[in-house]
Enzyme design. Structure first.
Site, mmCIF file in Angstrom:
data_model
loop_
_atom_site.group_PDB
_atom_site.id
_atom_site.type_symbol
_atom_site.label_atom_id
_atom_site.label_comp_id
_atom_site.label_asym_id
_atom_site.label_seq_id
_atom_site.Cartn_x
_atom_site.Cartn_y
_atom_site.Cartn_z
ATOM 1 N N ARG A 68 0.860 -1.027 -0.158
ATOM 2 C CA ARG A 68 0.088 -0.051 -0.019
ATOM 3 C C ARG A 68 0.798 1.277 0.103
ATOM 4 N NH1 ARG A 68 -2.913 -0.773 5.172
ATOM 5 N NH2 ARG A 68 -0.701 -1.166 5.865
ATOM 6 N N GLU A 105 9.935 -10.762 9.786
ATOM 7 C CA GLU A 105 9.682 -11.357 11.093
ATOM 8 C C GLU A 105 9.478 -12.882 10.756
ATOM 9 O OE1 GLU A 105 5.952 -9.496 13.078
ATOM 10 O OE2 GLU A 105 6.464 -7.904 11.620
#
Length: 181
Positions: A68, A105
C-alpha cells in the site's frame, strides 16, 4: 500541521485485531484511500512537511509497489514537481538493478532498484505507509546508499512505536504523521 487535518486522516485508519496473526492489531489505510477528500488531506500534510523540511529534493522513492505504501509516493512527487522512483521486490524491474536482502519477521526478502534510478548525490525522500520493525525501510536506505544518493528522510503515514523500527534507521532522519503504541 493542522490538528483538524491530522484527525481527519487518523479517523480514516481502521484497526483489524488479530491480523495477519493473533495478537497483531493491523492498521488499515483502505478507508483513507477510498475517501478522496481525506486522501487529498494526507497528500497535503505530506507535501507541507517535505516543503518545510527540505529546500531541494530530486526524487520521492516508494517502497514495494506490491504494498500500500507506493500509493502515496507518486501523488506526493507530482505535487512537489519531482520524479518518483520505484523500489520493488526482486525480479519485478527490467534492466540492470541493485538488490539487497533483508530480514522479515517470518523469513527473508529482497528489494531492488534500477541501477540508473538516481544519480550520485541526488536527494531522495523514501516514503511508505507504515514503519513497523524497520527492515524494509533500512533495505530501501541501503539501496540508495549503493547508488550514492542522499537520503534526506524516511517518511511514513503510520509508525508502530512499540516495534522500534525508527531506531534501526540510525542516522537517517525519520518522520511519521501518526504514531501508535
Amino acid at each position: 500541521m493542522s490538528e483538524e487535518k491530522l484527525r481527519r486522516v487518523r479517523d480514516r485508519i481502521r484497526p483489524f485485531p488479530d491480523f495477519p496473526v493473533p495478537g497483531v492489531l493491523f492498521r488499515d489505510i483502505s478507508p483513507l484511500l477510498k475517501d478522496p477528500a481525506a486522501f487529498g488531506i494526507l497528500i497535503d500534510l505530506l507535501e507541507d512537511h517535505v516543503r518545510a523540511a527540505f529546500a531541494k529534493i530530486d526524487f520521492i522513492a516508494g517502497e514495494r509497489l506490491d504494498s500500500r505504501g507506493f500509493l502515496i509516493g507518486p501523488p506526493l512527487a507530482q505535487r512537489l514537481g519531482i520524479g518518483f522512483v520505484p523500489i520493488r521486490k526482486k525480479g519485478k524491474l527490467p534492466g540492470p538493478t541493485e538488490s539487497v536482502s533483508y530480514a522479515l519477521e517470518y523469513g527473508k526478502a529482497e528489494l531492488e532498484i534500477q541501477s540508473d534510478a538516481v544519480e550520485p548525490g541526488q536527494k531522495v525522500v523514501i516514503v511508505d505507509d507504515l514503519l513497523a520493525t524497520g527492515g524494509t525501510m533500512c533495505a530501501a536506505c541501503e539501496l540508495m546508499r549503493r547508488l550514492k544518493a542522499e537520503v534526506l528522510e524516511c517518511l511514513v503515514i503510520i509508525e508502530l512505536k512499540l516495534l522500534k523500527g525508527s531506531e534501526k534507521l540510525k542516522a537517517v532522519p525519520f518522520h511519521s504523521l501518526l504514531q501508535y503504541d
